[in-house]
Scaffold this active site. Structure first.
Site, mmCIF file in Angstrom:
data_model
loop_
_atom_site.group_PDB
_atom_site.id
_atom_site.type_symbol
_atom_site.label_atom_id
_atom_site.label_comp_id
_atom_site.label_asym_id
_atom_site.label_seq_id
_atom_site.Cartn_x
_atom_site.Cartn_y
_atom_site.Cartn_z
ATOM 1 C CG ASP A 1 -3.639 9.473 10.597
ATOM 2 O OD1 ASP A 1 -4.857 9.740 10.545
ATOM 3 O OD2 ASP A 1 -2.953 9.229 9.581
ATOM 4 N N GLY B 1 2.826 9.044 3.555
ATOM 5 C CA GLY B 1 4.194 8.908 4.043
ATOM 6 C C GLY B 1 5.140 8.195 3.101
ATOM 7 N N GLY B 2 4.661 7.324 2.277
ATOM 8 C CA GLY B 2 5.551 6.559 1.412
ATOM 9 C C GLY B 2 4.878 5.284 0.941
ATOM 10 C CE LYS C 1 5.478 5.205 6.122
ATOM 11 N NZ LYS C 1 4.603 5.560 7.237
ATOM 12 C CB VAL D 1 4.082 -0.209 3.084
ATOM 13 C CG1 VAL D 1 4.504 -1.359 3.994
ATOM 14 C CG2 VAL D 1 3.989 1.083 3.892
ATOM 15 N N GLY E 1 0.836 -1.191 0.000
ATOM 16 C CA GLY E 1 0.000 0.000 0.000
ATOM 17 C C GLY E 1 0.868 1.236 0.000
#
Ligand SMILES: Nc1ncnc2c1ncn2[C@@H]1O[C@H](COP(=O)(O)OP(=O)(O)OP(=O)(O)O)[C@@H](O)[C@H]1O
Length: 341
Positions: A164, A55-56, A73, A58, A51
């Site tokens: 979050d 953030g980046g 990640k 994975v 996914g």
């Protein structure tokens, strides 16, 4: 004729403003943690994309020598202050069974940062909810609540606010162990700063005071409890609580509902303990909201633990299309794997 006119003497001396002192940006050193086993990212083979978020990306990766599977990640763009914070948090949360464990952090020559984590086979709770086409039983929810609260209480005791919490950031192992993941917007609260000014996270799961605090201070940790309450309710009813099933959550109307409407109501068929538990999480007034530690002693959690033992859940309240047991979760994992291959 040459006109010689003396120009009046003007004081051309201009008072320059004092130079503003711009604080020098001193990056804190990046903490790199190569594991005993994995010394370099090139020791790993990328198997699939699990996914990608803000953030980046994975990946599911395999250590070439040992064949051990991890999640990696990859954050493009280098170590910003927030990435450093994420790494620092993962580095100091190594002794909680309910926080995704980090096995190493690597900086590549072109600046990308790679975070090696334990692989959570069953993926995130939002994917599990979608693949089961329904919702979870109360017993399973109590189990998820207990584990998430244990993780949250651990973070809060270390002055870490997650900011979050939502279904896609609660990951699950094959054995139905629930762990908090994604510290991409999390923060370690130091006593000297005003932590209330950062309304970051995912709008739909943010607590009312984050949008409308009237300039007053509030307890940032209680925001995580609100987000968890909404998450657990969503897993039970099978859709985002502020929206009708099948409808897309539109940002401005969601913010309006969170701030100006009453918190969403639990269905009538839920137990009284469960309804009360959700009410304790979804208090609009943060001073009335329970803390993670208080919620761990709520009758909804205690009674479920006494009845079935959270480690060995069998059957919960029967609801159509709901996941009832760990065995079923195992099957869901299998289905999920199939769809991904
Ligand atoms: N340790 C892990 N094991 C298995 N899957 C993982 C792991 N970490 C992340 N994932 C998967 O990768 C996805 C992307 O994770 P990431 O934390 O980057 O972003 P996100 O939570 O989906 O989105 P955002 O950053 O926008 O909140 C997750 O939804 C999850 O399904």
């Amino acid at each position: 004729m040459v006109l010689s006119m003396k120009r009046p003497l003007v004081n051309l001396h201009v008072q320059l403003p004092k130079p503003v002192e711009i604080p020098q940006y001193i990056p804190t050193p990046l903490i790199l943690l190569p594991t005993q086993e994995v010394q370099h990212v090139s020791d790993l083979e990328k198997l699939q994309v699990l996914g990608s978020g803000n953030g980046g990306t994975v990946y599911r990766v395999c250590h070439k020598k040992s064949s051990k599977v991890y999640a990696l990640k990859v954050i493009r763009g280098g170590a910003t202050e927030q990435v450093r914070q994420e790494i620092e948090i993962l580095r100091c949360c190594t002794d909680s069974p309910n926080i995704v464990q980090c096995h190493g952090v690597f900086e590549e020559s072109f600046g990308d940062i790679s975070i090696l984590m334990e692989y959570m086979e069953a993926g995130s709770l939002d994917v599990l909810a979608k693949t089961t086409l329904g919702s979870f039983s109360e017993t399973i929810i109590a189990n998820i609540a207990y584990q998430s609260l244990t993780g949250l209480d651990y973070l809060h005791s270390k002055k870490i606010v997650h900011r979050d919490i939502k279904p896609s950031n609660l990951l699950v192992t094959r054995e139905m162990q629930v762990k908090i993941a994604d510290f991409g917007v999390s923060k370690i609260i130091t006593s000297s700063e005003n932590a209330c000014n950062g309304s970051v996270g995912t709008c739909a799961y943010m607590s009312p005071e984050k949008f409308d605090s009237d300039g007053k201070d509030y307890n940032v940790f209680s925001g995580d409890v609100w987000s968890l309450g909404l998450t657990l309710m969503e897993l039970y009813i099978g859709h985002y609580p502020y929206m009708q099933p099948g409808k897309e959550a539109e940002k401005t109307s969601v913010i309006w509902e969170i701030c100006f409407e009453e918190p969403p109501c639990m269905p009538k068929d839920a137990s009284e303990h469960f309804k009360d538990f959700i009410q304790c999480c979804l208090q609009k007034d943060w001073t009335k909201r329970w803390t993670a530690r208080q919620l761990l002693s709520h009758p909804f959690i205690i009674s479920t633990r006494q009845n079935v033992g959270l480690g060995s859940i069998k059957l919960g309240t029967k609801r159509e299309n709901s996941v009832q047991s760990i065995g079923e979760i195992g099957e869901v994992v299998a289905v999920r794997k199939k769809t991904r291959v």
